[in-house]
Structures are given as C-alpha cells and as structure tokens.
Design an enzyme around this catalytic site. Structure first.
Site, PDB file in Angstrom:
ATOM      1  N   HIS A 154      38.791   5.720 -21.358  1.00 29.32           N
ATOM      2  CA  HIS A 154      39.274   4.893 -22.459  1.00 29.32           C
ATOM      3  C   HIS A 154      38.139   4.594 -23.434  1.00 29.32           C
ATOM      4  O   HIS A 154      36.980   4.915 -23.165  1.00 29.32           O
ATOM      5  CB  HIS A 154      39.859   3.572 -21.932  1.00 29.32           C
ATOM      6  CG  HIS A 154      41.244   3.689 -21.382  1.00 29.32           C
ATOM      7  ND1 HIS A 154      41.486   3.989 -20.058  1.00 29.32           N
ATOM      8  CD2 HIS A 154      42.458   3.559 -21.973  1.00 29.32           C
ATOM      9  CE1 HIS A 154      42.790   4.030 -19.858  1.00 29.32           C
ATOM     10  NE2 HIS A 154      43.402   3.770 -21.005  1.00 29.32           N
ATOM     11  N   LYS A 158      37.437  -1.211 -23.929  1.00 27.93           N
ATOM     12  CA  LYS A 158      38.376  -1.564 -22.868  1.00 27.93           C
ATOM     13  C   LYS A 158      37.640  -2.315 -21.774  1.00 27.93           C
ATOM     14  O   LYS A 158      36.609  -1.872 -21.277  1.00 27.93           O
ATOM     15  CB  LYS A 158      39.062  -0.330 -22.295  1.00 27.93           C
ATOM     16  CG  LYS A 158      40.064  -0.669 -21.208  1.00 27.93           C
ATOM     17  CD  LYS A 158      41.203   0.304 -21.176  1.00 27.93           C
ATOM     18  CE  LYS A 158      42.231  -0.046 -20.107  1.00 27.93           C
ATOM     19  NZ  LYS A 158      43.124  -1.121 -20.523  1.00 27.93           N
TER      20      LYS A 158
END
Length: 267
Positions: A154, A158
């Site tokens: 990600h 995140k």
C-alpha cells in the site's frame, strides 16, 4: 432513489465516493466533514466528476437523518464511534469500511447491528471479494503439504499493517482449513531459528509511494506454486463497491452483513 450520506467527504476515499454517487442518477448525495473543520460550507461540486450542481460540505453534527437512507463511513476508528452511536440513535443504516478496528470496537459494531443494518468490509472491491472465495477453494483443494503466504502493498501513508484486506484473506483461508487464524498467523520471523511449518499463514508488508493496494495469496509446494493476485489502480473500485452495498442495504433488517452477502458469494 438511494439517499446516501458520506462521512469524511473531503478525504481521498470520500472524494472517490462523491464521484461515484454523483454519476448515479438513482442516488441523492449528502456530504459531511468533521465538526469544527474549516471546510464546512465549501463546495466540492466543481472538483467532483459527474456533479450536476453544488456539493456543500456539512458538519457531521448536523445530519438530517430524515433525508438519508444509508451512511457510508471510511473514516478513522476515532470518528466511527460517534458516527455509529448517532446512526443507532436515529436508526440509520451504515456501510462501514474503516479498518484497524480493535476487538472492543468490533464488539461495538456487532452490538449496533442489533438495532440497524450494517455492511462491514475491510475491502469493498468486487474483485477482492471474488478473491476471498477463490482462496477458500485453493485452501481446501490443494495438497495439505503446502506453504501459505500473503503479501500486501500500500501507499506510504497507510497506518495499519498488515492491511485489513490481507487479514481478511488470511482469515478466509484459515476458516476453510478449519484453523483458528490468530494461532496460525505469522507476522514476524526475525527471531525464528526453525523452519516454517505448513500449519501457518505468513504475512509480508510493503509501504511505498502511492500504491493503492496489491494483495497476493501464495500456495506453494514442491514443484508448483499458485498465486492469486488482486491489484487496485484507483480508489474508485472501492467506492463503487461501497455504493453498491448501500443500495443493497436499503430497507434490510438489522444485522451485520458483509460484501459476500451483497454479492451472494457465500458457500
């Protein structure tokens, strides 16, 4: 007409939801931001593809529940607590995509679902939810002497790791195998001095740049390897799934539902 309210409408996921809802002629939109924000009253219409008029940001403290059928919440857990309490008080359905919830926060969500209908999912992508069904098939069909690993990537901002989606994949595999996920999940092997066993699910995490989301479940044995991968290139795919869930949830009885219910993917 599906009357949908969006929390955190000025955020990245919120903007994606506004775009999807604005392009759906069967949806009526209300956009909310946190109480006290300097953006209250700001018009997001000119910056939202598909908007046919102004989209004025309202304070989440001033929700008119008589004008909303379903609330969509992808905000942080700290905000979800108040949103959930207000929805229960006014008996307004919710679609929740907030990740990183603690055990107590999940218990609160389950308690709320006794009063209102809720769709909760760690990932609203239709493709990911198909993947959850595929990993179950792989887990129960392939040889027992198989190594199972999950990789996810990600963007740099995140916070939770592994991602909620990665955990959902692992939980689906564990459920299919008849394992208790928390006992077989392996998040760190840095101190291990023994070879891995075939009764564990390993997790690997990458955080870099602007990666929207990539997940791969590996099933490997001697001589062959099966890789089941999903890659998201835009948050729009998550928004589309959430809006689909909101339409499905309208007029449903109280209960805690998943995207597997929405998509009729249960065994």
């Amino acid at each position: 007409m599906n009357r949908i309210g969006v929390f955190g409408a000025n955020g990245r996921m919120g903007r994606a939801l506004l775009e999807v809802i604005s392009q759906d002629n069967n949806c009526q939109l209300s956009a909310f931001c946190r109480t006290g924000s300097d953006l209250i009253g700001f018009d997001l219409g000119p910056t939202t593809m598909g908007a046919k008029g102004p989209i004025l940001l309202k304070s989440e403290q001033n929700i008119n529940h008589n004008e909303i059928d379903v609330l969509i919440d992808f905000t942080l857990a700290s905000g979800l607590k108040n949103h959930l309490a207000d929805a229960v008080k006014n008996k307004t359905a919710m679609v929740i995509g907030t990740t990183g919830l603690t055990e107590n926060e999940m218990l609160a969500l389950e308690q709320a679902s006794k009063t209102i209908p809720i769709v909760f999912a760690r990932n609203f992508s239709v493709g990911i939810n198909v993947l959850l069904s595929l990993v179950k098939t792989a887990a129960t069909t392939l040889d027992e002497n198989i190594d199972i690993e999950i990789f996810e990537a990600h963007h740099r901002n995140k916070i939770d790791a592994p991602s909620g989606t990665a955990l959902a994949i692992g939980e689906a595999i564990a459920d299919a195998k008849g394992w208790q996920h928390d006992k077989v999940a392996k998040f760190d092997r840095s101190s291990d001095e023994v070879a891995k066993t075939q009764n564990e699910i390993g997790y690997s995490v990458l955080r870099a740049g602007d990666i929207v989301g990539e997940h791969t479940a590996y099933f490997a044995t001697m001589g062959e390897r099966l890789e089941l991968t999903h890659k998201a290139s835009s948050r729009i795919t998550f928004a589309q799934g959430a809006v689909r869930a909101a339409a499905w949830l309208k007029n449903k009885p109280p209960g805690l539902y998943t995207m597997q219910d929405v998509l009729s993917l249960h065994d």
